[in-house]
Write a protein that holds these residues in place. Sequence first.
Motif, PDB file in Angstrom:
ATOM      1  N   LEU A  58      39.542  30.524  41.719  1.00  0.00           N
ATOM      2  CA  LEU A  58      38.412  31.714  41.323  1.00  0.00           C
ATOM      3  C   LEU A  58      37.049  30.795  40.788  1.00  0.00           C
ATOM      4  O   LEU A  58      37.148  29.843  40.219  1.00  0.00           O
ATOM      5  CB  LEU A  58      38.878  32.512  40.066  1.00  0.00           C
ATOM      6  CG  LEU A  58      40.107  33.766  40.289  1.00  0.00           C
ATOM      7  CD1 LEU A  58      40.866  33.693  39.097  1.00  0.00           C
ATOM      8  CD2 LEU A  58      39.402  34.900  41.053  1.00  0.00           C
ATOM      9  N   CYS A 112      35.031  40.693  36.280  1.00  0.00           N
ATOM     10  CA  CYS A 112      35.632  40.297  37.733  1.00  0.00           C
ATOM     11  C   CYS A 112      37.019  40.662  37.611  1.00  0.00           C
ATOM     12  O   CYS A 112      37.853  40.217  36.845  1.00  0.00           O
ATOM     13  CB  CYS A 112      34.994  39.166  37.928  1.00  0.00           C
ATOM     14  SG  CYS A 112      35.843  38.372  39.454  1.00  0.00           S
ATOM     15  N   PRO A 133      45.405  32.665  42.993  1.00  0.00           N
ATOM     16  CA  PRO A 133      43.953  32.547  43.476  1.00  0.00           C
ATOM     17  C   PRO A 133      43.308  31.377  42.779  1.00  0.00           C
ATOM     18  O   PRO A 133      43.637  30.827  41.957  1.00  0.00           O
ATOM     19  CB  PRO A 133      43.415  33.854  42.414  1.00  0.00           C
ATOM     20  CG  PRO A 133      44.441  33.690  41.281  1.00  0.00           C
ATOM     21  CD  PRO A 133      45.668  33.235  41.929  1.00  0.00           C
ATOM     22  N   GLN A 141      42.209  38.729  50.699  1.00  0.00           N
ATOM     23  CA  GLN A 141      41.558  38.934  49.273  1.00  0.00           C
ATOM     24  C   GLN A 141      40.250  39.527  49.318  1.00  0.00           C
ATOM     25  O   GLN A 141      39.446  39.791  49.942  1.00  0.00           O
ATOM     26  CB  GLN A 141      41.300  37.166  48.979  1.00  0.00           C
ATOM     27  CG  GLN A 141      40.199  36.582  49.642  1.00  0.00           C
ATOM     28  CD  GLN A 141      40.543  35.776  50.798  1.00  0.00           C
ATOM     29  OE1 GLN A 141      41.453  36.291  51.708  1.00  0.00           O
ATOM     30  NE2 GLN A 141      40.010  34.659  51.001  1.00  0.00           N
ATOM     31  N   SER A 142      40.242  39.784  47.947  1.00  0.00           N
ATOM     32  CA  SER A 142      39.015  41.024  47.384  1.00  0.00           C
ATOM     33  C   SER A 142      38.593  40.552  45.950  1.00  0.00           C
ATOM     34  O   SER A 142      39.459  40.045  45.326  1.00  0.00           O
ATOM     35  CB  SER A 142      39.199  42.328  47.704  1.00  0.00           C
ATOM     36  OG  SER A 142      40.228  42.931  46.889  1.00  0.00           O
ATOM     37  N   VAL A 143      37.572  40.833  45.768  1.00  0.00           N
ATOM     38  CA  VAL A 143      36.938  40.876  44.329  1.00  0.00           C
ATOM     39  C   VAL A 143      36.340  42.083  43.942  1.00  0.00           C
ATOM     40  O   VAL A 143      35.319  42.539  44.825  1.00  0.00           O
ATOM     41  CB  VAL A 143      35.777  39.420  44.226  1.00  0.00           C
ATOM     42  CG1 VAL A 143      35.136  39.737  42.981  1.00  0.00           C
ATOM     43  CG2 VAL A 143      36.743  38.272  44.449  1.00  0.00           C
ATOM     44  N   TYR A 182      40.240  40.915  40.736  1.00  0.00           N
ATOM     45  CA  TYR A 182      40.334  40.079  42.296  1.00  0.00           C
ATOM     46  C   TYR A 182      41.834  40.843  42.523  1.00  0.00           C
ATOM     47  O   TYR A 182      42.671  41.408  41.857  1.00  0.00           O
ATOM     48  CB  TYR A 182      40.494  38.487  42.143  1.00  0.00           C
ATOM     49  CG  TYR A 182      41.628  38.142  41.259  1.00  0.00           C
ATOM     50  CD1 TYR A 182      41.313  37.610  39.928  1.00  0.00           C
ATOM     51  CD2 TYR A 182      42.895  37.855  41.817  1.00  0.00           C
ATOM     52  CE1 TYR A 182      42.532  37.565  39.041  1.00  0.00           C
ATOM     53  CE2 TYR A 182      43.879  37.395  41.171  1.00  0.00           C
ATOM     54  CZ  TYR A 182      43.705  37.093  39.478  1.00  0.00           C
ATOM     55  OH  TYR A 182      44.699  36.648  38.889  1.00  0.00           O
ATOM     56  N   CYS A 218      31.017  36.672  41.419  1.00  0.00           N
ATOM     57  CA  CYS A 218      32.324  36.276  41.182  1.00  0.00           C
ATOM     58  C   CYS A 218      33.151  35.854  42.639  1.00  0.00           C
ATOM     59  O   CYS A 218      32.731  36.939  43.753  1.00  0.00           O
ATOM     60  CB  CYS A 218      33.342  37.060  40.699  1.00  0.00           C
ATOM     61  SG  CYS A 218      35.067  36.959  39.982  1.00  0.00           S
ATOM     62  N   VAL A 242      36.735  34.653  45.034  1.00  0.00           N
ATOM     63  CA  VAL A 242      38.069  34.107  45.075  1.00  0.00           C
ATOM     64  C   VAL A 242      38.621  33.636  46.437  1.00  0.00           C
ATOM     65  O   VAL A 242      37.868  34.171  47.521  1.00  0.00           O
ATOM     66  CB  VAL A 242      39.162  35.402  44.904  1.00  0.00           C
ATOM     67  CG1 VAL A 242      38.976  36.373  46.032  1.00  0.00           C
ATOM     68  CG2 VAL A 242      40.498  34.905  44.418  1.00  0.00           C
TER      69      VAL A 242
END
Lengths: 113, 115
Positions: free
Chosen positions: B33, B23, B31, B2-4, B25, B91, B93
């Motif tokens: 969040l 934000c 997700p 995962q990435s934001v 994701y 932010c 996730v």
Amino acid sequence: SAVISQKPSRDICQRGTSLTIQCQVDSQVTMMFWYRQQPGQSLTLIATANQGSEATYESGFVIDKFPISRPNLTFSTLTVSNMSPEDSSIYLCSVVHPGYEQYFGPGTRLTVT
Amino acid sequence: AQSVAQPEDQVNVAEGNPLTVKCTYSVSGNPYLFWYVQYPNRGLQFLLKYITGDNLVKGSYGFEAEFNKSQTSFHLKKPSALVSDSALYFCAVRDTYYGNNRLAFGKGNQVVVIP
């Protein structure tokens, strides 16, 4: 929400020495997490600490450098070993609420000279 | 994994004006969040979350956020900003695909509310 305390709140250490950071939670929790926040940067997960088992480290972090203890369900320690100036960061512990959000301690601000 | 992404470094807004912090994701599963706020020399404070249900979620201090699955976004909003809202906003996730509680955080946005 959980109430989390950390000791020390800040410290200035010489390179080559080690510092142990304590994290205390006011309720029993299965998982505790340790994060690093380098100056001006986001949070990076160091490891997940479960009571009764070895901590699980993220890529780029090793047990020899960041040994973790988790002796019971309310307490954990993170040691930063053989410190260098690059270890200067804020170190935070956190726990997971049953509603999935994580709650964080106030952080330990470490400066290595 | 995962990435934001939080595309802006700093958000400047006049007091009383609407505040938006962006934000987006990336996840493999569904997700969870979260938005957090960090005031100077203090830890992270939880603001709000999206787990399931209504896309518009309300949180602490008058903040709200809207989950948009098609745009993979979760922008934080406040209708009328206060000077005291000046802080660093993150932010985060969690990817349910992996079945753990690991959070990925965005780089953070510095919000400056101008009196």
